[in-house]
Motif scaffolding. Structure first.
Motif, PDB file in Angstrom:
ATOM      1  N   ASP A 125       0.855  -1.192   0.000  1.00  0.00           N
ATOM      2  CA  ASP A 125       0.000   0.000   0.000  1.00  0.00           C
ATOM      3  C   ASP A 125       0.891   1.242   0.000  1.00  0.00           C
ATOM      4  O   ASP A 125       1.689   1.433   0.917  1.00  0.00           O
ATOM      5  N   SER A 126       0.777   2.071  -1.022  1.00  0.00           N
ATOM      6  CA  SER A 126       1.659   3.232  -1.157  1.00  0.00           C
ATOM      7  C   SER A 126       1.496   4.228  -0.019  1.00  0.00           C
ATOM      8  O   SER A 126       2.401   5.021   0.245  1.00  0.00           O
ATOM      9  N   ARG A 127       0.371   4.173   0.680  1.00  0.00           N
ATOM     10  CA  ARG A 127       0.150   5.098   1.800  1.00  0.00           C
ATOM     11  C   ARG A 127       0.852   4.635   3.068  1.00  0.00           C
ATOM     12  O   ARG A 127       1.046   5.422   4.002  1.00  0.00           O
ATOM     13  N   HIS A 128       1.222   3.339   3.091  1.00  0.00           N
ATOM     14  CA  HIS A 128       1.878   2.761   4.277  1.00  0.00           C
ATOM     15  C   HIS A 128       3.038   1.888   3.817  1.00  0.00           C
ATOM     16  O   HIS A 128       3.016   0.666   3.985  1.00  0.00           O
ATOM     17  N   PRO A 129       4.084   2.493   3.265  1.00  0.00           N
ATOM     18  CA  PRO A 129       5.138   1.705   2.629  1.00  0.00           C
ATOM     19  C   PRO A 129       6.131   1.058   3.583  1.00  0.00           C
ATOM     20  O   PRO A 129       6.940   0.235   3.150  1.00  0.00           O
ATOM     21  N   ASN A 130       6.086   1.428   4.863  1.00  0.00           N
ATOM     22  CA  ASN A 130       7.130   0.967   5.787  1.00  0.00           C
ATOM     23  C   ASN A 130       6.594   0.100   6.923  1.00  0.00           C
ATOM     24  O   ASN A 130       7.204   0.042   7.995  1.00  0.00           O
ATOM     25  N   LEU A 131       5.494  -0.590   6.689  1.00  0.00           N
ATOM     26  CA  LEU A 131       4.951  -1.448   7.735  1.00  0.00           C
ATOM     27  C   LEU A 131       5.881  -2.618   8.004  1.00  0.00           C
ATOM     28  O   LEU A 131       6.499  -3.175   7.083  1.00  0.00           O
ATOM     29  N   GLU A 132       5.957  -3.012   9.259  1.00  0.00           N
ATOM     30  CA  GLU A 132       6.857  -4.090   9.652  1.00  0.00           C
ATOM     31  C   GLU A 132       6.519  -5.391   8.930  1.00  0.00           C
ATOM     32  O   GLU A 132       7.414  -6.149   8.545  1.00  0.00           O
ATOM     33  N   ILE A 133       5.238  -5.649   8.744  1.00  0.00           N
ATOM     34  CA  ILE A 133       4.854  -6.913   8.118  1.00  0.00           C
ATOM     35  C   ILE A 133       5.347  -6.982   6.678  1.00  0.00           C
ATOM     36  O   ILE A 133       5.778  -8.036   6.187  1.00  0.00           O
ATOM     37  N   ASP A 134       5.334  -5.842   5.959  1.00  0.00           N
ATOM     38  CA  ASP A 134       5.845  -5.838   4.593  1.00  0.00           C
ATOM     39  C   ASP A 134       7.362  -5.987   4.573  1.00  0.00           C
ATOM     40  O   ASP A 134       7.923  -6.631   3.674  1.00  0.00           O
ATOM     41  N   LYS A 135       8.029  -5.425   5.553  1.00  0.00           N
ATOM     42  CA  LYS A 135       9.478  -5.607   5.658  1.00  0.00           C
ATOM     43  C   LYS A 135       9.800  -7.081   5.903  1.00  0.00           C
ATOM     44  O   LYS A 135      10.767  -7.616   5.349  1.00  0.00           O
ATOM     45  N   ASN A 136       8.989  -7.743   6.725  1.00  0.00           N
ATOM     46  CA  ASN A 136       9.193  -9.162   6.993  1.00  0.00           C
ATOM     47  C   ASN A 136       8.959 -10.005   5.736  1.00  0.00           C
ATOM     48  O   ASN A 136       9.687 -10.971   5.479  1.00  0.00           O
ATOM     49  N   VAL A 137       7.933  -9.638   4.979  1.00  0.00           N
ATOM     50  CA  VAL A 137       7.661 -10.345   3.729  1.00  0.00           C
ATOM     51  C   VAL A 137       8.844 -10.204   2.779  1.00  0.00           C
ATOM     52  O   VAL A 137       9.310 -11.179   2.178  1.00  0.00           O
ATOM     53  N   ASP A 138       9.331  -8.987   2.644  1.00  0.00           N
ATOM     54  CA  ASP A 138      10.451  -8.740   1.743  1.00  0.00           C
ATOM     55  C   ASP A 138      11.678  -9.542   2.164  1.00  0.00           C
ATOM     56  O   ASP A 138      12.371 -10.141   1.332  1.00  0.00           O
ATOM     57  N   GLU A 139      11.924  -9.583   3.458  1.00  0.00           N
ATOM     58  CA  GLU A 139      13.062 -10.341   3.967  1.00  0.00           C
ATOM     59  C   GLU A 139      12.884 -11.835   3.696  1.00  0.00           C
ATOM     60  O   GLU A 139      13.831 -12.533   3.306  1.00  0.00           O
TER      61      GLU A 139
END
Length: 203
Positions: free
Chosen positions: A124-138
Motif C-alpha cells: 500500500d503506497s500510503r503505508h510503505p514501511n509497515l513491519e509486516i511488509d518488511k518481513n515479507v520482503d526479507e
C-alpha cells in the motif's frame, strides 16, 4: 506484448493439489486489503476474474489463472504463463509471525514450487514501511532462487498527493507504482513480468 486471454483454472490448498508445474508462474502476494484482486482484474482486463473475500484474511487457498499473451514475434505469436493469487495476510485473525500468517502449505508453495519465477509483492503506497511488509520482503529475499525476481508494486497511488508520490519513487527507485482506479502503471508491471519470463522471445 499484451494479455489477450485470462481464465480461472483452479484453487488449491498446497502444491500437492496444484496444477502440474509445466509453465512459468507469477505469484501475487500482499496484505489483506492491499488491492490484490482489483489489480489482477485490471492487469488482465478481466472484470471479476479474481474475487476478493468478504472477510479479510479468511481466504487460505492458492488461486491459479491461465494467462495468454500475444507477442510481436510472428514465429511465436503467443506465449503462456500462470498468475497465482495468494491469500492475503496481516489481519488479527491471522497469526502475527510471517510463517504462521501463511500456513504451512502456502509457505511450501513459496519455497518449493519449481516453476515459480516472479514474486509480485504488493505494498500500500500510503503505508510503505509497515513491519509486516518488511518481513515479507526479507522472507522473499532469503528464499529467492537465482532464477527468480521480486517486484515491489505500490498500490493505490491515486490516493497520494503528487509530492508524496515523488518522495516514494525516490525512496524506492526500483518500485512500480500502480493505481487500479486510474489504471496507472499496469503496462510497467506487465513489462517487468514478461521481460523476466520471456526475454527476447517477445521481439
Amino acid at each position: 506484448m499484451r494479455i489477450v486471454e485470462a481464465s480461472f483454472m483452479k484453487s488449491a490448498q498446497s502444491i500437492d493439489d496444484s496444477p502440474s508445474p509445466d509453465m512459468a508462474e507469477v505469484a501475487f502476494l500482499g496484505r489483506s486489503n492491499v488491492g490484490k484482486s482489483s489489480l489482477l482484474n485490471t492487469l488482465t482486463n478481466r472484470k471479476g476474474l479474481a474475487k476478493s473475500s468478504s472477510t479479510p484474511g479468511k481466504t487460505q487457498l492458492i488461486n491459479y489463472f491461465a494467462i495468454k499473451f500475444k507477442t510481436e514475434n510472428e514465429e511465436i505469436p503467443h506465449l503462456f504463463a500462470r498468475f497465482v493469487d495468494l491469500p492475503g495476510f496481516g489481519y488479527a485473525r491471522v497469526s502475527k509471525t510471517l510463517k504462521a500468517a501463511w500456513n504451512k502449505n502456502l509457505t511450501g508453495y513459496l519455497e518449493e514450487r519449481p516453476n515459480l519465477q516472479v514474486f509480485v509483492h504488493l505494498i500500500d503506497s500510503r503505508h510503505p514501511n509497515l513491519e509486516i511488509d518488511k518481513n515479507v520482503d526479507e522472507f522473499l529475499r532469503t528464499h529467492k532462487r537465482g532464477d527468480q525476481i521480486i517486484i515491489n508494486a505500490f498500490t493505490k497511488t491515486d490516493k497520494l498527493k503528487q509530492n508524496d508520490l515523488q518522495k516514494l519513487k525516490r525512496a524506492y527507485p526500483d518500485g512500480i507504482f500502480v493505481s487500479n482506479l486510474k489504471k496507472r502503471g499496469m503496462l510497467d508491471l506487465q513489462k517487468a513480468i514478461t521481460d523476466h519470463l520471456f526475454g527476447n522471445q517477445i521481439f
